[in-house]
Design an enzyme around this catalytic site. Structure first.
Site, short mmCIF file in Angstrom:
data_model
loop_
_atom_site.label_atom_id
_atom_site.label_comp_id
_atom_site.label_asym_id
_atom_site.label_seq_id
_atom_site.Cartn_x
_atom_site.Cartn_y
_atom_site.Cartn_z
N LYS A 22 0.84 -1.22 0.00
CA LYS A 22 0.00 0.00 0.00
C LYS A 22 0.87 1.26 0.00
O LYS A 22 0.63 2.18 -0.77
CB LYS A 22 -0.90 0.00 1.24
CG LYS A 22 -1.58 1.35 1.49
CD LYS A 22 -2.43 1.36 2.73
CE LYS A 22 -1.73 1.61 4.02
NZ LYS A 22 -1.45 3.02 4.38
N ASN A 23 1.87 1.29 0.87
CA ASN A 23 2.64 2.53 1.05
C ASN A 23 3.64 2.80 -0.06
O ASN A 23 4.32 3.83 -0.04
CB ASN A 23 3.30 2.54 2.43
CG ASN A 23 2.28 2.76 3.53
OD1 ASN A 23 1.12 3.08 3.25
ND2 ASN A 23 2.70 2.58 4.77
N CYS A 126 -4.72 13.03 12.91
CA CYS A 126 -5.34 11.74 12.66
C CYS A 126 -5.22 10.91 13.93
O CYS A 126 -4.62 11.35 14.91
CB CYS A 126 -4.73 11.04 11.47
SG CYS A 126 -3.16 10.30 11.83
N ARG A 131 0.78 14.58 13.38
CA ARG A 131 1.28 14.39 12.01
C ARG A 131 1.29 15.67 11.17
O ARG A 131 0.52 15.83 10.22
CB ARG A 131 0.49 13.28 11.31
CG ARG A 131 0.57 11.98 12.07
CD ARG A 131 -0.11 10.86 11.36
NE ARG A 131 0.67 10.31 10.28
CZ ARG A 131 0.23 9.37 9.44
NH1 ARG A 131 -0.97 8.91 9.56
NH2 ARG A 131 1.02 8.92 8.49
N ASP A 316 4.75 0.57 11.96
CA ASP A 316 3.55 -0.04 11.39
C ASP A 316 3.38 -1.51 11.80
O ASP A 316 2.36 -2.13 11.44
CB ASP A 316 3.55 0.08 9.85
CG ASP A 316 3.33 1.51 9.40
OD1 ASP A 316 2.93 2.36 10.23
OD2 ASP A 316 3.55 1.79 8.20
N ARG A 408 -8.74 -0.62 4.45
CA ARG A 408 -7.83 0.41 3.93
C ARG A 408 -6.46 -0.19 3.62
O ARG A 408 -5.77 0.29 2.72
CB ARG A 408 -7.64 1.51 4.97
CG ARG A 408 -8.87 2.35 5.18
CD ARG A 408 -8.54 3.52 6.06
NE ARG A 408 -7.41 4.25 5.51
CZ ARG A 408 -6.69 5.15 6.17
NH1 ARG A 408 -6.99 5.44 7.41
NH2 ARG A 408 -5.68 5.76 5.59
#
Ligand code: EPZ
Length: 429
Positions: A22-23, A126, A131, A316, A408
């Site tokens: 994803k990233n 968030c 952030r 993560d 997500r």
């Protein structure tokens, strides 16, 4: 909203195909804005965040074509996106779109680099911390953009194009490095990025930009040099495997016991996490097919881990490791250094019977004999998946609410775990 129901206690056996990261997929899609030619991306994961970014890019006038299924293709093959930003018709990224996904702020760099202007909503805070974007703005200013902040929007201008410059990050930032790279790729002259993030996703984006005609050296080290070029062209690039998905399933296997091949996973993308898993008592081996993780019989040993930028242990995977350590024989210490508020999973893990105490940025996890199923929910995708890991080893039923967060970042999670023998089902509505 969908929920995931898990009945714990089954070991995992079989194979799990690892999806594209994803990233990496998100900044690669954004890089499509840098050229009027078509960028073809293969192995793109089917995730809610990817679909959201498609909408955001669509708003700038980008056409994204997803070809139909090819003969012999299976659901495990990632999707291919043909991204064509032949004409950018709108350089504004509105609040309604950017607020849904922080990474979409990164469109600011290619827009200002190619169009000379961009107006992008501030992403705001968030669930995992404040952030800020100050370092992304600093990078653009160092490359010749003028920045105004007005009504919650960052307005970046460089009417005569960006200029090569020196960007020295006071702290490692992935988004800042992506921003500097994309901006510098089309700047006039040479740029140097110091204290750059070394994450594999940065290297993947730099590789793709180089295929598009950029002149980038040093990606994967702390000093990246970019010789700007006047224009970039189309290219074809395959997204690298997701190291966070890999580490997540590796921890799930360590949690339940069993033996699983993580197909397509690459050990060099998460060596620090694999080392921790081995210390905790799992067996890890590498084959041509991927990474094989198993744990048979023996209990889990506690570990002391601190998150830090790549190549250290990733933030993560912090929540997932904490879930695993709830069952270790002894006390583990996990310290979070990247985000100031990334412990929302603590109170939810406690619902399952975990014993966790917070001391500042460190969590002390006292391993317990058993966890018991309960209804839980989380407001961030990695926290959500940590609850799934705990639930797989908990007695009885756990209902994970707000599955939106899992969608997500994890492709067909219930299917991938189910195929390995877990009792996981999605309940719609
Ligand atoms: C990326 O976020 C990832 N997101 C995150 O993954 C990941 O947790 C993070 O990098 C760290 O590895 C994507 O790649 C889409 P940062 P990013 O800029 O780029 C501070 C997930 O679960 N900072 O490296 O936003 C910041 O507050 C997500 O997939 C500033 O102070 O993270 C943090 O403390 C969550 N000013 C630190 O730097 C800035 O201008 C590192 O953040 C920018 C960042």
């Amino acid at each position: 909203m969908d929920r995931i129901r898990i009945v714990g206690g089954r070991p995992l056996h079989g194979a799990i195909p690892i999806s594209g990261a994803k990233n990496a997929a998100l900044p690669l899609m954004i890089a499509g804005l840098l050229t009027e030619e078509t960028l073809i991306l293969d192995n793109v994961p089917r995730l809610a965040d990817v679909a959201q970014l498609q909408r955001i890019l669509g708003n700038h006038g980008v056409d994204i074509l997803v070809p139909g299924k090819k003969k012999g293709a299976t659901v495990d093959d990632g999707q291919t996106l043909h991204i064509s930003a032949a004409k950018i018709i709108d350089t504004t990224a509105p609040y309604e779109l950017v607020s849904k996904m922080r990474a979409s702020f990164w469109v600011v760099a290619p827009l200002v680099a190619r169009m000379g202007e961009a107006k992008v909503s501030m992403p705001g805070g968030c669930a995992i911390g404040t952030r800020p974007v100050d370092l992304l703005i600093m990078a653009l200013e160092q490359l010749g953009a003028t920045i105004e902040i007005e009504g919650g929007y960052v307005i970046a201008r460089a009417k005569n194009g960006l200029k090569g410059g020196e960007v020295v990050f006071p702290k490692v930032t992935v988004g800042g490095t992506h921003t500097a790279l994309m901006a510098a790729a089309l700047a006039n002259g040479t740029s140097v990025i110091e204290n750059a993030a070394r994450e594999p996703e940065i290297v993947d984006v730099a590789d793709c930009l180089n295929k598009m005609g950029a002149k980038i050296t040093g990606a994967g080290t702390s000093r990246i040099v970019v010789e700007g070029v006047p224009r970039l062209k189309g290219a074809r690039h395959s997204v690298l495997p997701d190291r966070i998905e890999t580490g997540t399933y590796a921890m799930a296997v360590a949690m339940t016991g069993g033996d699983v091949m993580l197909q397509g996973a690459r050990p060099e993308l998460l060596q620090a996490a694999l080392d921790v898993l081995v210390k905790s008592g799992a067996q890890v081996s590498v084959t041509n097919e991927g990474i094989r993780v198993s744990r048979n019989g023996g209990g889990l040993a506690p570990v002391d881990v601190t998150t830090a930028p790549f190549p250290e242990f990733p933030t993560d995977l912090q929540a997932q490791l904490m879930a695993l350590m709830t069952r270790a024989r002894g006390t583990s210490h996990i310290t979070e250094t990247i985000f100031e508020n990334r412990f929302m999973h603590v109170q939810e893990l406690a619902r399952l019977g975990a014993q966790i105490r917070l001391e500042g940025q460190t969590a002390l996890i006292e391993g317990v004999e058993k966890l018991k199923g309960a209804p839980v929910m989380a407001t961030d995708l990695r926290a959500s998946v940590s609850l799934v890991i705990a639930a797989l080893a908990a007695e009885g039923e756990t209902m994970v609410n707000r599955v939106y967060h899992l969608d997500r970042g994890f492709e067909r999670l219930e299917d991938k775990l189910g195929r390995c023998g877990a009792d996981v089902s999605r309940i719609s509505g």
